[in-house]
Design a protein around this motif. Structure first.
Motif, PDB file in Angstrom:
ATOM      1  N   SER A  43      34.690  31.727  41.847  1.00  0.00           N
ATOM      2  CA  SER A  43      33.302  32.202  41.760  1.00  0.00           C
ATOM      3  C   SER A  43      33.188  33.579  42.427  1.00  0.00           C
ATOM      4  CB  SER A  43      32.363  31.215  42.458  1.00  0.00           C
ATOM      5  OG  SER A  43      32.807  31.001  43.783  1.00  0.00           O
ATOM      6  N   LYS A  44      32.087  34.290  42.126  1.00  0.00           N
ATOM      7  CA  LYS A  44      31.855  35.574  42.816  1.00  0.00           C
ATOM      8  C   LYS A  44      31.566  35.266  44.280  1.00  0.00           C
ATOM      9  CE  LYS A  44      29.337  39.942  42.923  1.00  0.00           C
ATOM     10  NZ  LYS A  44      30.551  40.698  43.296  1.00  0.00           N
ATOM     11  N   SER A  45      31.997  36.151  45.173  1.00  0.00           N
ATOM     12  CA  SER A  45      31.801  35.909  46.606  1.00  0.00           C
ATOM     13  C   SER A  45      30.320  35.714  46.921  1.00  0.00           C
ATOM     14  CB  SER A  45      32.324  37.095  47.416  1.00  0.00           C
ATOM     15  OG  SER A  45      33.659  37.389  47.073  1.00  0.00           O
ATOM     16  N   ILE A  67      35.596  50.777  37.069  1.00  0.00           N
ATOM     17  CA  ILE A  67      35.258  51.121  38.453  1.00  0.00           C
ATOM     18  C   ILE A  67      33.929  50.438  38.715  1.00  0.00           C
ATOM     19  CG2 ILE A  67      34.162  53.341  37.826  1.00  0.00           C
ATOM     20  CD1 ILE A  67      35.237  54.404  40.581  1.00  0.00           C
ATOM     21  N   ASN A  68      33.795  49.770  39.882  1.00  0.00           N
ATOM     22  CA  ASN A  68      32.536  49.066  40.162  1.00  0.00           C
ATOM     23  C   ASN A  68      32.108  49.275  41.601  1.00  0.00           C
ATOM     24  OD1 ASN A  68      32.403  46.410  41.983  1.00  0.00           O
ATOM     25  ND2 ASN A  68      34.503  46.606  41.190  1.00  0.00           N
ATOM     26  N   ALA A  69      30.785  49.268  41.752  1.00  0.00           N
ATOM     27  CA  ALA A  69      30.200  49.126  43.088  1.00  0.00           C
ATOM     28  C   ALA A  69      28.983  48.229  42.885  1.00  0.00           C
ATOM     29  CB  ALA A  69      29.812  50.460  43.684  1.00  0.00           C
ATOM     30  N   VAL A  70      29.276  46.949  42.645  1.00  0.00           N
ATOM     31  CA  VAL A  70      28.197  45.983  42.378  1.00  0.00           C
ATOM     32  C   VAL A  70      27.374  45.792  43.655  1.00  0.00           C
ATOM     33  CG1 VAL A  70      27.723  43.560  41.789  1.00  0.00           C
ATOM     34  CG2 VAL A  70      29.457  44.850  40.523  1.00  0.00           C
ATOM     35  N   GLY A  71      28.060  45.732  44.786  1.00  0.00           N
ATOM     36  CA  GLY A  71      27.354  45.579  46.059  1.00  0.00           C
ATOM     37  C   GLY A  71      27.150  44.140  46.449  1.00  0.00           C
ATOM     38  N   LEU A  72      28.021  43.276  45.914  1.00  0.00           N
ATOM     39  CA  LEU A  72      28.017  41.878  46.313  1.00  0.00           C
ATOM     40  C   LEU A  72      26.706  41.148  46.008  1.00  0.00           C
ATOM     41  CD1 LEU A  72      30.432  41.096  48.937  1.00  0.00           C
ATOM     42  CD2 LEU A  72      28.645  39.433  48.573  1.00  0.00           C
ATOM     43  N   ALA A  73      26.159  41.431  44.837  1.00  0.00           N
ATOM     44  CA  ALA A  73      24.943  40.730  44.418  1.00  0.00           C
ATOM     45  C   ALA A  73      25.246  39.240  44.333  1.00  0.00           C
ATOM     46  CB  ALA A  73      24.512  41.249  43.061  1.00  0.00           C
ATOM     47  N   VAL A 127      38.557  33.739  51.004  1.00  0.00           N
ATOM     48  CA  VAL A 127      37.877  34.479  52.065  1.00  0.00           C
ATOM     49  C   VAL A 127      38.028  35.965  51.739  1.00  0.00           C
ATOM     50  CG1 VAL A 127      37.752  34.793  54.563  1.00  0.00           C
ATOM     51  CG2 VAL A 127      38.561  32.615  53.636  1.00  0.00           C
ATOM     52  N   ASN A 128      36.940  36.555  51.246  1.00  0.00           N
ATOM     53  CA  ASN A 128      36.993  37.943  50.770  1.00  0.00           C
ATOM     54  C   ASN A 128      36.702  38.894  51.928  1.00  0.00           C
ATOM     55  OD1 ASN A 128      36.842  40.378  49.499  1.00  0.00           O
ATOM     56  ND2 ASN A 128      35.125  39.855  48.155  1.00  0.00           N
ATOM     57  N   ILE A 129      37.794  39.358  52.563  1.00  0.00           N
ATOM     58  CA  ILE A 129      37.632  40.287  53.694  1.00  0.00           C
ATOM     59  C   ILE A 129      37.861  41.725  53.238  1.00  0.00           C
ATOM     60  CG2 ILE A 129      38.228  38.600  55.486  1.00  0.00           C
ATOM     61  CD1 ILE A 129      41.074  39.785  55.553  1.00  0.00           C
ATOM     62  N   SER A 130      37.909  41.925  51.911  1.00  0.00           N
ATOM     63  CA  SER A 130      38.379  43.214  51.398  1.00  0.00           C
ATOM     64  C   SER A 130      37.425  43.919  50.445  1.00  0.00           C
ATOM     65  CB  SER A 130      39.725  42.988  50.699  1.00  0.00           C
ATOM     66  OG  SER A 130      39.677  41.860  49.846  1.00  0.00           O
ATOM     67  N   CYS A 131      36.147  43.488  50.370  1.00  0.00           N
ATOM     68  CA  CYS A 131      35.225  44.169  49.455  1.00  0.00           C
ATOM     69  C   CYS A 131      35.050  45.626  49.894  1.00  0.00           C
ATOM     70  CB  CYS A 131      33.876  43.487  49.416  1.00  0.00           C
ATOM     71  SG  CYS A 131      32.739  44.451  48.402  1.00  0.00           S
ATOM     72  N   PRO A 132      35.318  46.561  48.988  1.00  0.00           N
ATOM     73  CA  PRO A 132      35.225  47.972  49.389  1.00  0.00           C
ATOM     74  C   PRO A 132      33.795  48.506  49.374  1.00  0.00           C
ATOM     75  CG  PRO A 132      35.933  47.830  47.097  1.00  0.00           C
ATOM     76  CD  PRO A 132      35.782  46.420  47.588  1.00  0.00           C
ATOM     77  N   ASN A 133      32.826  47.728  48.882  1.00  0.00           N
ATOM     78  CA  ASN A 133      31.518  48.303  48.545  1.00  0.00           C
ATOM     79  C   ASN A 133      30.346  47.934  49.447  1.00  0.00           C
ATOM     80  OD1 ASN A 133      32.707  49.514  46.310  1.00  0.00           O
ATOM     81  ND2 ASN A 133      32.363  47.738  45.016  1.00  0.00           N
ATOM     82  N   VAL A 134      30.560  47.177  50.512  1.00  0.00           N
ATOM     83  CA  VAL A 134      29.419  46.798  51.364  1.00  0.00           C
ATOM     84  C   VAL A 134      29.769  46.947  52.846  1.00  0.00           C
ATOM     85  CG1 VAL A 134      28.416  45.174  49.719  1.00  0.00           C
ATOM     86  CG2 VAL A 134      30.070  44.370  51.367  1.00  0.00           C
ATOM     87  N   ILE A 193      45.629  41.906  44.863  1.00  0.00           N
ATOM     88  CA  ILE A 193      44.821  42.780  45.701  1.00  0.00           C
ATOM     89  C   ILE A 193      43.359  42.778  45.246  1.00  0.00           C
ATOM     90  CG2 ILE A 193      46.659  44.381  46.358  1.00  0.00           C
ATOM     91  CD1 ILE A 193      45.879  46.179  43.979  1.00  0.00           C
ATOM     92  N   ASN A 194      42.457  43.198  46.120  1.00  0.00           N
ATOM     93  CA  ASN A 194      41.090  43.525  45.724  1.00  0.00           C
ATOM     94  C   ASN A 194      41.144  44.911  45.044  1.00  0.00           C
ATOM     95  OD1 ASN A 194      38.179  43.727  45.616  1.00  0.00           O
ATOM     96  ND2 ASN A 194      38.077  42.383  47.393  1.00  0.00           N
ATOM     97  N   SER A 195      40.012  45.438  44.664  1.00  0.00           N
ATOM     98  CA  SER A 195      40.019  46.701  43.929  1.00  0.00           C
ATOM     99  C   SER A 195      40.392  47.883  44.844  1.00  0.00           C
ATOM    100  CB  SER A 195      38.665  46.928  43.259  1.00  0.00           C
ATOM    101  OG  SER A 195      37.651  46.850  44.218  1.00  0.00           O
ATOM    102  N   VAL A 196      40.848  48.952  44.199  1.00  0.00           N
ATOM    103  CA  VAL A 196      41.330  50.141  44.919  1.00  0.00           C
ATOM    104  C   VAL A 196      40.183  51.152  45.017  1.00  0.00           C
ATOM    105  CG1 VAL A 196      43.014  52.024  44.835  1.00  0.00           C
ATOM    106  CG2 VAL A 196      43.653  49.745  44.007  1.00  0.00           C
ATOM    107  N   GLY A 215      33.564  53.491  44.508  1.00  0.00           N
ATOM    108  CA  GLY A 215      33.623  52.107  44.030  1.00  0.00           C
ATOM    109  C   GLY A 215      35.037  51.579  44.052  1.00  0.00           C
ATOM    110  N   GLY A 216      35.251  50.424  43.438  1.00  0.00           N
ATOM    111  CA  GLY A 216      36.572  49.798  43.406  1.00  0.00           C
ATOM    112  C   GLY A 216      37.146  49.870  42.001  1.00  0.00           C
ATOM    113  N   ILE A 217      38.384  50.347  41.899  1.00  0.00           N
ATOM    114  CA  ILE A 217      39.049  50.451  40.593  1.00  0.00           C
ATOM    115  C   ILE A 217      39.844  49.178  40.328  1.00  0.00           C
ATOM    116  CG2 ILE A 217      40.717  51.775  39.230  1.00  0.00           C
ATOM    117  CD1 ILE A 217      40.036  54.139  41.110  1.00  0.00           C
TER     118      ILE A 217
HETATM  119  O1  RRO Z   1      30.449  43.169  44.596  1.00  0.00           O
HETATM  120  C1  RRO Z   1      31.231  44.139  44.676  1.00  0.00           C
HETATM  121  O2  RRO Z   1      30.838  45.307  44.670  1.00  0.00           O
HETATM  122  C2  RRO Z   1      32.691  43.928  44.812  1.00  0.00           C
HETATM  123  C3  RRO Z   1      33.275  43.006  45.679  1.00  0.00           C
HETATM  124 BR1  RRO Z   1      32.292  41.806  46.679  1.00  0.00          BR
HETATM  125  C4  RRO Z   1      34.703  42.964  45.818  1.00  0.00           C
HETATM  126  O3  RRO Z   1      35.301  42.197  46.592  1.00  0.00           O
HETATM  127  N1  RRO Z   1      35.425  43.834  45.079  1.00  0.00           N
HETATM  128  C5  RRO Z   1      34.845  44.714  44.217  1.00  0.00           C
HETATM  129  O4  RRO Z   1      35.554  45.475  43.558  1.00  0.00           O
HETATM  130  N2  RRO Z   1      33.487  44.750  44.105  1.00  0.00           N
END
Ligand code: RRO
Length: 308
Positions: A43-45, A67-73, A127-134, A193-196, A215-217
Motif C-alpha cells: 500500500s502507499k505509505s 518524476i514525482n513529488a506527491v508529498g505523501l498524500a 517502514v518508509n524512511i526514505s521519502c525524498p519529498n516531505v 531503492i526509493n526514488s532518486v 522530486g523522486g525519479i
Molecule cells: O509521496 C511521495 O511523494 C513519495 C514517497 Br512517500 C516516497 O517514498 N517516494 C516517492 O518517490 N514519492
C-alpha cells in the motif's frame, strides 16, 4: 516451474510485488493487481495524520521514467487501517500477501503508525524512511544516516510483532552501511531503492516543472542504480532484500534476483504496461528461468556475485 518465494516466513506465490505509492491507498486497486497475477502488494505509505498532496504538477512522465513529488498524500493510519483490513480479507482469499507501508516525521510517529496499521494484520510492514519529498524531524530523511535509520528501525521493531521491511534511499554515499545498521537494529528485510532525487526544468517557463521544485525519479532510468544497490546490500546483510527500481520486464526482474533480491518490486511499469504488468512480468520471469536452466528463483538468487 515454481515461482514461490519466502520472505520472512511469508509465502509469496511469485516474487513480483507491487511497490508502494504507485496505486495509492485504496483497497480496490491493490486487489485488482493481485487478481492479475502479482505475487504481493504494497500500500502507499500512511502517516500518523492525514496529509494532502503537494500542489500540481506532482507526477510527470519525462520519457525515461517518472518524476514525482506527491508529498505523501494519505488519509492517515487510523483511516487507512480499516481500508487495509478490507484489502487483506480479499487478498487472503487470493493467497497474495499484503505489505502495509508506513511513514512518519518522527521516531515516535513511526512506532504509532506501526501499531495502528498492525490492526489490519498485514503480512509485513514496510517502514518508509526514505521519502525524498516531505519534511522530517531531523530535516532530512532518516535513511540518510546509519544512526537515524537504526533508531527508527528499533522503535518500530518494539512497536509490532509483524516482520518489518526497512526501505532505503539511493541518495547516500554508502547504502551498504545503512543496510548493515538497520539489520543490526532488527530489520527483518530491506527494500531498496526509493526514488532518486532529481529535477526537471521547463525551458520555456525558465523554472522547475514540479511545484515542489525537486522530486523522486523512478522507472527505467534508475534500474542500474537499483541493481548496484541490491548487489552491494546482498554482500553486506543476511536479511532478505526486496529489489525495487525500474523493473518492467521478466529480464529486469531476473537481473535483480541475480544481484541478490528475494522479491522484486514493480512501480512505474504499472503506468507503462498497465495493471496487468506484474502478472505479465511474473510469466516472463518464469519462461526466462526455464530457458536459462534454473528450476526456481532461489536457484538464480545472488549468482552474479563474483568471488575472487
Ligand atoms: O509521496 C511521495 O511523494 C513519495 C514517497 Br512517500 C516516497 O517514498 N517516494 C516517492 O518517490 N514519492
Amino acid at each position: 516451474m515454481t515461482l514461490q518465494s519466502d520472505c520472512c516466513g511469508v509465502y509469496f506465490p511469485n516474487p513480483i510485488v507491487l511497490a508502494s505509492g504507485i496505486l495509492g491507498t485504496e483497497a480496490g486497486l491493490l486487489v485488482r493487481v493481485a487478481r492479475s497475477g502479482a505475487g504481493g502488494v504494497t500500500s502507499k505509505s500512511a502517516s500518523p495524520r492525514h496529509r494532502t498532496r503537494h500542489p500540481n504538477p506532482t507526477v510527470l512522465d519525462w520519457g525515461y521514467g517518472l518524476i514525482n513529488a506527491v508529498g505523501l498524500a494519505n488519509p492517515g493510519v487510523a483511516a487507512e487501517a480499516p481500508i487495509l483490513r478490507a484489502a487483506k480479507a480479499e487478498l487472503q482469499r487470493l493467497g497474495v500477501p499484503l505489505i502495509a507501508s508506513i511513514f512518519a516525521e518522527t521516531v515516535a510517529g513511526f512506532a504509532f503508525a506501526a501499531e495502528t496499521v498492525g490492526r489490519a494484520a498485514p503480512d509485513l510492514i514496510e517502514v518508509n524512511i526514505s521519502c525524498p519529498n516531505v519534511g522530517h524531524e531531523l530535516g532530512k530523511p532518516f535513511a540518510l544516516e546509519p544512526e537515524s535509520a537504526a533508531q527508527v528501525t528499533a522503535a518500530v521493531k518494539k512497536a509490532t510483532e509483524i516482520p518489518i521491511i526497512v526501505k532505503l534511499s539511493p541518495n547516500v554515499t554508502d547504502i551498504a552501511e545503512i543496510g548493515a545498521a538497520v539489520e543490526m537494529a532488527g530489520a527483518d528485510a530491506i527494500a531498496a531503492i526509493n526514488s532518486v532525487a532529481g529535477m526537471l526544468i521547463d525551458i520555456h517557463a525558465g523554472r522547475p516543472i514540479l511545484a515542489n521544485l525537486e522530486g523522486g525519479i523512478s522507472g527505467p532510468a534508475i534500474r542500474p542504480l537499483a541493481v548496484l544497490a541490491v548487489y552491494k546490500l546482498y554482500e553486506a546483510v543476511n536479511v532478505p532484500i526486496i529489489g525495487i527500481g525500474g523493473v518492467s520486464t521478466g529480464a529486469d526482474a531476473l537481473e535483480m534476483i541475480m544481484a541478490g533480491a528475494t522479491l522484486v518490486g514493480v512501480g512505474s511499469a504499472v503506468r507503462s504496461r498497465g495493471l496487468e504488468a506484474l502478472g505479465t512480468i511474473a510469466t516472463e520471469l518464469d519462461a526466462l528461468l526455464a530457458e536459462l536452466g534454473y528450476t526456481s528463483p532461489d536457484d538464480a538468487r545472488g549468482i552474479a556475485h563474483v568471488t575472487s
